[in-house]
Design an enzyme around this catalytic site. Structure first.
Site, PDB file in Angstrom:
ATOM      1  N   LYS A  11       1.262   0.779  -6.571  1.00 54.41           N
ATOM      2  CA  LYS A  11       0.336   1.352  -7.548  1.00 54.41           C
ATOM      3  C   LYS A  11       0.573   0.822  -8.972  1.00 54.41           C
ATOM      4  CE  LYS A  11      -0.438   5.613  -4.928  1.00 54.41           C
ATOM      5  NZ  LYS A  11      -0.619   7.076  -5.022  1.00 54.41           N
ATOM      6  N   TYR A  51     -10.508   6.467  -2.072  1.00 57.46           N
ATOM      7  CA  TYR A  51      -9.972   7.836  -1.996  1.00 57.46           C
ATOM      8  C   TYR A  51     -11.058   8.875  -1.740  1.00 57.46           C
ATOM      9  CZ  TYR A  51      -5.201   6.563  -3.416  1.00 57.46           C
ATOM     10  OH  TYR A  51      -3.924   6.066  -3.451  1.00 57.46           O
ATOM     11  N   PHE A  59      -7.482  16.737  -8.196  1.00 58.44           N
ATOM     12  CA  PHE A  59      -6.836  15.568  -8.788  1.00 58.44           C
ATOM     13  C   PHE A  59      -7.618  14.266  -8.600  1.00 58.44           C
ATOM     14  CE2 PHE A  59      -4.902  16.334  -4.578  1.00 58.44           C
ATOM     15  CZ  PHE A  59      -5.155  15.131  -3.947  1.00 58.44           C
ATOM     16  N   ARG A  87       6.034   5.642   5.984  1.00 62.72           N
ATOM     17  CA  ARG A  87       6.037   6.952   5.332  1.00 62.72           C
ATOM     18  C   ARG A  87       7.469   7.448   5.095  1.00 62.72           C
ATOM     19  NH1 ARG A  87       1.200   8.988   4.632  1.00 62.72           N
ATOM     20  NH2 ARG A  87       1.749  11.185   4.674  1.00 62.72           N
ATOM     21  N   THR A  93       5.172  12.668  -1.026  1.00 63.22           N
ATOM     22  CA  THR A  93       4.179  12.356  -2.059  1.00 63.22           C
ATOM     23  C   THR A  93       4.674  12.729  -3.448  1.00 63.22           C
ATOM     24  OG1 THR A  93       2.441  12.797  -0.446  1.00 63.22           O
ATOM     25  CG2 THR A  93       1.781  12.794  -2.767  1.00 63.22           C
ATOM     26  N   ASN A 114       3.005   7.680  -8.298  1.00 63.64           N
ATOM     27  CA  ASN A 114       4.097   7.766  -7.322  1.00 63.64           C
ATOM     28  C   ASN A 114       4.359   6.433  -6.626  1.00 63.64           C
ATOM     29  OD1 ASN A 114       1.865   7.794  -5.680  1.00 63.64           O
ATOM     30  ND2 ASN A 114       2.449   9.598  -4.488  1.00 63.64           N
ATOM     31  N   HIS A 117       1.184   3.886  -2.088  1.00 64.04           N
ATOM     32  CA  HIS A 117       0.338   4.602  -1.134  1.00 64.04           C
ATOM     33  C   HIS A 117       0.611   4.018   0.242  1.00 64.04           C
ATOM     34  CE1 HIS A 117      -3.136   6.205   0.982  1.00 64.04           C
ATOM     35  NE2 HIS A 117      -3.285   4.987   1.478  1.00 64.04           N
ATOM     36  N   GLU A 128      -8.272   1.502   6.317  1.00 65.90           N
ATOM     37  CA  GLU A 128      -7.754   1.111   4.999  1.00 65.90           C
ATOM     38  C   GLU A 128      -7.424  -0.386   4.938  1.00 65.90           C
ATOM     39  OE1 GLU A 128      -5.951   5.412   3.554  1.00 65.90           O
ATOM     40  OE2 GLU A 128      -4.555   3.763   3.926  1.00 65.90           O
TER      41      GLU A 128
END
Ligand code: CMP
Length: 140
Positions: A11, A51, A59, A87, A93, A114, A117, A128
Site C-alpha cells: 500500500k 474495494y 471507512f 494472511r 488487519t 496497514n 492487502h 482480484e
C-alpha cells in the site's frame, strides 16, 4: 496442500517509506513466490472499484482516498496454501492486534495505512488477480 495464487498489494504508506523490498523479502522467506508484479498508481475510481465490497462501510471513502494517494505494488504470490499463508505473514488487519513478527506488526502505521492487502479466499484471489493482471503477465 494445493499450490494456490493470491493477490497482494503493497500500500501507499509502504511505498512512501521505501520498504517494498523488505515486505517482498518477508513473502519470500515465508515460501511465497512473486510470480507477477507491477508498480502503479490507482485512480480514485479504480480504488473504489477494487474495494466495492466495502462500499457500505464507514471507512470506504477514506480507504479509497488513501489507496489512490500514492503508488502501490500489486503482486501475485504463489505457493502451498498461498491465500492463508499470506494472511499469516501479513498479520491482523489492525496492527494493534497483529502477531509479533508479522508485516503489519512490524510496518503498519494504522488500520487504514496497514502496509499490505491480501485476498481473503481463493475465489476472491482469482477476481482480484484478474483486476490487475492479464494471464500472460503471470509467470510461475
Ligand atoms: P484490506 O485488507 O486492504 O481490506 C480493507 C481495508 O480497509 C483494510 O485492509 C484496512 O486497511 C481498511 N480499513 C480501514 N478501517 C477499517 C476497519 N475499521 N475495519 C476493517 N478494515 C478497515
Amino acid at each position: 496442500m494445493a499450490i494456490e495464487r493470491t493477490l497482494s498489494i503493497i500500500k501507499p504508506d509502504a511505498t512512501r517509506r521505501n520498504i517494498t523490498g523488505k515486505i517482498s523479502a518477508a513473502f519470500e522467506a515465508a515460501g511465497l513466490r512473486i510470480v507477477a508484479q507491477k508498480r502503479l498508481r490507482l485512480s480514485l475510481e479504480r480504488a473504489q472499484a477494487f474495494y466495492a465490497v466495502h462500499e457500505e462501510r464507514p471507512f470506504y471513502a477514506d480507504l479509497c482516498a488513501f489507496m489512490s494517494s500514492g503508488p502501490v505494488v500489486a503482486q501475485v504470490l504463489e505457493g502451498e496454501g498461498a491465500v492463508a499463508r499470506n494472511r499469516e505473514v501479513m498479520g491482523a488487519t489492525n496492527p494493534a492486534d497483529a502477531a509479533p513478527g508479522t508485516i503489519r506488526a512490524e510496518h503498519a502505521e494504522s488500520i487504514e495505512a496497514n502496509s499490505v492487502h491480501g485476498s481473503d479466499a481463493p475465489e476472491t484471489a482469482a477476481t482480484e488477480i484478474a483486476f490487475f493482471f492479464e494471464d500472460d503477465e503471470i509467470v510461475g
